[in-house]
Write a protein that holds these residues in place. Structure first.
Motif, short mmCIF file in Angstrom:
data_model
loop_
_atom_site.label_atom_id
_atom_site.label_comp_id
_atom_site.label_asym_id
_atom_site.label_seq_id
_atom_site.Cartn_x
_atom_site.Cartn_y
_atom_site.Cartn_z
N VAL A 152 0.64 -1.16 0.04
CA VAL A 152 -0.07 -0.27 0.11
C VAL A 152 0.83 1.14 0.02
N SER A 153 0.89 2.04 -1.09
CA SER A 153 1.69 3.19 -1.22
C SER A 153 1.09 4.24 -1.87
N GLY A 154 1.85 5.22 -2.35
CA GLY A 154 1.28 6.35 -3.18
C GLY A 154 0.95 6.07 -4.52
N GLY A 155 1.44 4.85 -5.01
CA GLY A 155 1.16 4.71 -6.55
C GLY A 155 0.64 3.09 -6.71
N HIS A 156 0.24 2.33 -5.57
CA HIS A 156 0.03 1.02 -5.83
C HIS A 156 -0.67 0.58 -4.68
N VAL A 179 -4.18 3.56 -2.43
CA VAL A 179 -4.76 4.01 -0.98
C VAL A 179 -4.03 5.37 -0.29
N GLY A 180 -2.58 5.27 -0.93
CA GLY A 180 -1.74 6.49 -0.47
C GLY A 180 -2.29 7.77 -1.12
N GLU A 181 -2.80 7.71 -2.48
CA GLU A 181 -3.19 8.87 -2.99
C GLU A 181 -4.62 9.29 -2.47
N PHE A 183 -5.18 9.04 0.70
CA PHE A 183 -4.65 9.90 1.99
C PHE A 183 -4.32 11.32 1.27
N ASP A 184 -3.48 11.22 0.36
CA ASP A 184 -2.84 12.70 -0.01
C ASP A 184 -4.09 13.42 -0.62
N LYS A 185 -4.93 13.00 -1.45
CA LYS A 185 -6.06 13.65 -2.06
C LYS A 185 -7.14 14.23 -0.72
N GLY A 196 0.14 13.79 2.45
CA GLY A 196 -0.86 13.70 3.19
C GLY A 196 -0.98 12.73 4.10
N GLY A 197 -0.66 11.43 3.80
CA GLY A 197 -0.77 10.24 4.89
C GLY A 197 -0.41 10.85 6.46
N PRO A 198 0.94 11.28 6.62
CA PRO A 198 1.39 11.47 8.03
C PRO A 198 0.34 12.61 8.59
N VAL A 200 -2.78 13.47 7.82
CA VAL A 200 -4.06 12.77 8.13
C VAL A 200 -3.87 11.86 9.54
N GLU A 201 -2.87 11.24 9.38
CA GLU A 201 -2.77 10.55 10.76
C GLU A 201 -2.51 11.39 12.01
N ARG A 202 -2.13 12.51 11.80
CA ARG A 202 -1.60 13.35 12.89
C ARG A 202 -3.05 13.96 13.38
N GLY A 291 5.24 -0.55 2.00
CA GLY A 291 4.84 0.53 1.14
C GLY A 291 4.76 1.64 2.10
N GLY A 292 4.38 2.85 1.85
CA GLY A 292 4.32 4.09 2.46
C GLY A 292 3.04 4.18 3.46
N VAL A 293 2.11 3.84 3.06
CA VAL A 293 0.93 3.73 3.78
C VAL A 293 1.10 2.94 4.97
N ALA A 295 3.13 2.78 7.07
CA ALA A 295 3.65 3.56 8.28
C ALA A 295 2.67 4.05 9.18
N ASN A 296 1.50 3.65 8.66
CA ASN A 296 0.35 4.43 9.43
C ASN A 296 -0.08 3.44 10.60
N THR A 297 0.07 3.86 11.73
CA THR A 297 -0.03 3.01 13.17
C THR A 297 -1.49 2.34 13.30
N THR A 323 8.25 3.50 3.55
CA THR A 323 8.27 4.59 2.36
C THR A 323 9.45 4.03 1.46
N ASP A 324 9.53 5.04 0.42
CA ASP A 324 10.74 4.54 -0.56
C ASP A 324 12.09 4.88 -0.07
N ASN A 325 13.00 3.81 -0.42
CA ASN A 325 14.54 3.96 0.30
C ASN A 325 15.30 3.18 -0.73
N LYS A 370 -0.81 7.98 -8.68
CA LYS A 370 -0.41 9.08 -9.33
C LYS A 370 0.53 9.08 -10.36
N ARG A 371 1.13 7.85 -10.58
CA ARG A 371 2.09 7.76 -11.56
C ARG A 371 1.33 6.87 -12.64
N GLY A 372 0.11 6.74 -12.66
CA GLY A 372 -0.50 5.87 -13.75
C GLY A 372 -0.65 4.51 -13.17
O1 KG4 Z 1 5.89 3.93 -0.59
P1 KG4 Z 1 5.97 5.46 -0.94
O2 KG4 Z 1 6.94 6.08 -0.01
O3 KG4 Z 1 6.03 5.69 -2.16
C1 KG4 Z 1 5.21 5.21 -3.29
O4 KG4 Z 1 5.89 4.04 -3.98
O5 KG4 Z 1 4.12 5.51 -3.64
O6 KG4 Z 1 4.43 5.87 -0.31
C2 KG4 Z 1 3.98 7.13 -0.13
C3 KG4 Z 1 2.51 7.35 0.08
C4 KG4 Z 1 2.07 8.60 0.12
O7 KG4 Z 1 0.60 8.66 -0.48
C5 KG4 Z 1 2.05 9.13 1.69
O8 KG4 Z 1 0.99 9.84 1.88
C6 KG4 Z 1 1.55 7.69 2.36
O9 KG4 Z 1 2.61 6.61 1.67
N1 KG4 Z 1 1.98 7.59 3.86
C7 KG4 Z 1 1.11 7.54 4.55
C8 KG4 Z 1 1.80 7.57 5.88
N2 KG4 Z 1 3.00 7.76 5.76
C9 KG4 Z 1 3.20 7.93 4.39
N3 KG4 Z 1 -0.32 7.21 4.60
C10 KG4 Z 1 -0.68 6.94 5.72
N4 KG4 Z 1 -0.15 7.33 7.05
C11 KG4 Z 1 1.17 7.39 7.07
N5 KG4 Z 1 1.56 7.55 8.30
#
Ligand code: KG4
Ligand code: ZN
Length: 375
Positions: A152-156, A179-181, A183-185, A196-198, A200-202, A291-293, A295-297, A323-325, A370-372
């Motif tokens: 679950v991340s910004g693009g997948h 799903v990350g998208e 959160f961002d939207k 957006g994710g962090p 919204v979580e805050r 994936g980035g999401v 990180a959501n506790t 998140t990406d690394n 967001k990346r298609g």
């Molecule tokens: O994996 P990632 O760094 O990049 C991609 O490959 O897309 O994920 C980034 C996504 C963003 O949409 C960001 O808002 C979301 O992960 N994200 C979170 C949190 N931290 C990052 N979503 C919800 N809660 C979080 N704490």
């Protein structure tokens, strides 16, 4: 998925050092990973985020991202080598994300890795970014194959059965936004900031999660496909109909986060049952969120509880590898290298590159971030 051409009859029977570069979105990142047959060790890494560059736009701007990667990449690599305490000639191979992602950024990382490979006469290894995420839990702890992955991340946003290096079966995915998208939207609609994710979580921490009822698209239908685009519209409608006090922002954030948790928990439960009934998962198999999401506790906690209920063991990479690394790219590259695989120097960047190509061809999904479409 397409395998890269084998270049070595046998990978060296000694610990190897791989430098990995990640530039597919808004992080310029690199790491040196040492792989000694068993667990990987991250010797040094740098993650340089472009939050400030994109903040004003409320999302990642591809051209700005590509330029920032070009400005930063050499320094990030140099600093990574310094932190790892190794010199270029000690590196056995150079890996870089070769897709999916924003093409300009991907090209910067690939060009850097290819140039280093050429200059040192070592192999170049093109890595699928999603494979990096899929293997990322193994950076922190040993997780045996096969395991069930919720990516679950910004693009997948997809469920995968991870059966080994290069062996991925897609079980379900979003049919529209990642799903990350979502959160961002949502954060953008509420003016909470970027990423957006962090944010919204805050805000959700001080909100009433039952304040607003939001739709749960596709939850009433069987299967593992998901949809999040309608949620954003619903949040927008709610936001337009109320005075957006700090408390209201918190209430919407908490309600949104709870809805996401409920959708992903229910779909994960189905995925776990399917893995047991149809994929031969036995005993206490692994369930991984990456994936980035991831990180959501709140989401981690909901899925941890689900794992207890369904007798799966719960795994999630440490936050910095959710998140990406660069570490996940270096590790995926190291595993490929150990398997005797590398890439040709004319490997092209792939903006779209599904992990399970057969499933993607048989059942293409639309949208997806967001990346298609990446799923
Ligand atoms: O994996 P990632 O760094 O990049 C991609 O490959 O897309 O994920 C980034 C996504 C963003 O949409 C960001 O808002 C979301 O992960 N994200 C979170 C949190 N931290 C990052 N979503 C919800 N809660 C979080 N704490
Ligand atoms: Zn990613």
């Amino acid at each position: 998925m397409a395998t890269t051409p084998p270049i070595m009859e046998q990978a060296p029977d000694r610990p190897i050092l791989i430098l990995g570069i990640e530039t597919s979105c808004d992080e310029t990142a690199a790491a040196v990973v040492r792989l000694d047959g068993g667990s990987p060790e991250v010797l040094g890494e740098v993650i340089s985020s472009q939050f400030d560059e994109h903040k004003a736009f409320g999302g990642v701007v591809p051209e700005i991202a590509a330029r920032a990667h070009a400005d930063m990449c050499d320094n990030v690599v140099r600093e990574t080598l310094d932190r790892a305490g190794v010199t270029l000639d000690q590196i056995d191979g150079f890996a870089a994300t070769s897709g999916p992602g924003l093409i300009g950024g991907v090209m910067v990382g690939m060009m850097t890795a290819k140039a280093l490979a050429m200059a040192t006469d070592k192999p170049f290894i093109g890595v699928n970014h999603l494979e990096g995420h899929a293997l990322s839990p193994r950076l922190g702890e040993p997780v045996e194959f096969p395991y069930l992955l919720l990516l679950v991340s910004g693009g997948h946003c997809q469920f995968l059965s991870v059966e080994g290096l290069g062996q991925y079966k897609r079980l379900g995915s979003t049919i529209d936004d990642a799903v990350g998208e979502a959160f961002d939207k949502t954060a953008k609609v509420l003016g909470l900031g970027f990423p957006g994710g962090p944010a919204v979580e805050r805000y959700a921490k001080t909100g009433n999660e039952n304040a607003i009822k939001l739709p749960k698209p596709l939850l009433d239908r069987p299967g593992l496909d998901m949809s999040f685009a309608g949620l954003k519209t619903a949040v927008l409608r709610e936001a337009q109909n109320m005075e957006l006090t700090e408390q209201a922002l918190s209430d919407i954030s908490a309600s949104f986060q709870k809805t996401i948790c409920e959708i992903l928990t229910e779909k994960s439960r189905r995925a776990m049952r399917l893995a047991r009934e149809e994929l031969g998962f036995e005993g206490e198999p692994g369930f991984v969120i990456a994936g980035g999401v991831g990180a959501n506790t709140a989401l981690r906690n909901a899925l941890k509880t689900l794992c207890e209920e369904e007798a799966f063991s719960f795994h999630a990479p440490p936050l910095k590898w959710c998140t990406d690394n660069g570490a996940m790219i270096a590790y995926a590259g190291a595993m490929r290298f150990k398997a005797g695989q590398a890439s040709s120097l004319d490997l092209a960047a792939r903006p779209r590159w599904p992990l399970d190509e057969a499933a993607a061809e048989a059942n293409p999904v639309f949208g997806g971030g967001k990346r298609g479409a990446k799923a």
